[in-house]
Enzyme design. Structure first.
Site, PDB file in Angstrom:
ATOM      1  N   CYS A   9      58.662  21.829  66.671  1.00  0.00           N
ATOM      2  CA  CYS A   9      59.965  21.465  65.978  1.00  0.00           C
ATOM      3  C   CYS A   9      61.215  21.560  66.748  1.00  0.00           C
ATOM      4  CB  CYS A   9      59.973  22.576  64.798  1.00  0.00           C
ATOM      5  SG  CYS A   9      61.402  22.691  63.802  1.00  0.00           S
TER       6      CYS A   9
HETATM    7  N1  MHO Z   1      58.329  23.217  58.532  1.00  0.00           N
HETATM    8  C1  MHO Z   1      58.516  23.973  59.779  1.00  0.00           C
HETATM    9  C2  MHO Z   1      59.257  23.049  60.945  1.00  0.00           C
HETATM   10  C3  MHO Z   1      60.561  22.311  60.571  1.00  0.00           C
HETATM   11  S1  MHO Z   1      60.959  21.297  61.839  1.00  0.00           S
HETATM   12  C4  MHO Z   1      62.164  20.499  61.580  1.00  0.00           C
HETATM   13  C5  MHO Z   1      59.553  24.863  59.433  1.00  0.00           C
HETATM   14  O1  MHO Z   1      59.948  25.018  58.333  1.00  0.00           O
HETATM   15  O2  MHO Z   1      59.624  25.865  60.160  1.00  0.00           O
HETATM   16  O3  MHO Z   1      59.831  20.413  61.990  1.00  0.00           O
END
Ligand code: MHO
Length: 205
Positions: free
Chosen positions: A11
């Site tokens: 992420c």
């Molecule tokens: N869905 C994950 C990662 C977000 S990242 C922008 C979270 O909410 O932590 O991929």
């Protein structure tokens, strides 16, 4: 101004905060790279990779040192789904050589082969505004003092560093000595966040 390099390491929220804490980094922004579609969005990434682009001063921070941070901040031996793969986007031949040398010299430190993809940067697509300096945006009281619009949030060095503090990265020295144009109340809030982060021992509490 400055050199550029792109990193994919799961992420991009956390990646942006980690690199934004390093002395010698001017700015960071998050986006999508490495794919073939012309207008990727978070909801429609296609074959793009979540990437943080780091603009840095090579006389203060070497690419080798950035690579040290990159490789210790995620697991480069695991194959994640494409959105989150381990990837480095280089901008010139010299960077490509430095990256390959780093991997050659350090691969024995990893129990499995490094699967990081080394990709020539072709096009970096900015992610949506709400992803830029994501951790700072969660502290609207601090962000609003900077009086930056969405475009300025992407290019601001101050927002880059404060975003790192908000995620608990960076040092007390940086917070104390930096000129961030924020109120004592915000400074105190950041101090607490840093002390809750990985630098706890520095805080003496
Ligand atoms: N869905 C994950 C990662 C977000 S990242 C922008 C979270 O909410 O932590 O991929």
């Amino acid at each position: 101004m400055g050199s550029r390099i792109g990193f994919g390491m799961q992420c991009f929220w956390g990646a942006e905060a980690i690199f934004g804490s390093l002395d010698g980094v001017y700015t960071t922004r998050v986006g999508y790279a490495g794919g073939s579609t012309p207008t990727p969005t978070y909801k429609n990434l296609a074959d793009h990779i979540e990437t943080v682009e780091v603009v840095f001063d090579e006389s203060r921070l070497t690419l080798n040192s950035l690579l040290d941070t990159f490789f210790k901040s995620h697991d480069p031996t695991t194959k994640y789904k494409r959105q989150y793969i381990s990837a480095i986007f280089y901008y010139d031949e010299e960077q490509r050589k430095t990256i390959n040398n780093w991997i050659e010299q350090h691969s024995f430190n990893f129990s499995k082969p490094i699967v990081t993809e080394i990709i020539k940067n072709e096009h970096f697509h900015n992610a949506e505004n709400y992803h830029q300096k994501y951790h700072l945006r969660k502290h609207n009281d601090i962000l609003s003092e900077l009086k930056l619009n969405d475009e300025q949030i992407i290019t601001s060095s101050i927002a880059t560093r404060l975003n790192a503090f908000c995620a608990g990265f960076g040092s007390l020295k940086q917070l104390k000595e930096g000129n961030f144009n924020i109120s004592p109340k915000s400074k105190k809030e950041l101090l607490t966040l840093i002390c809750e982060g990985p630098n706890l021992s520095e805080c003496g509490i």
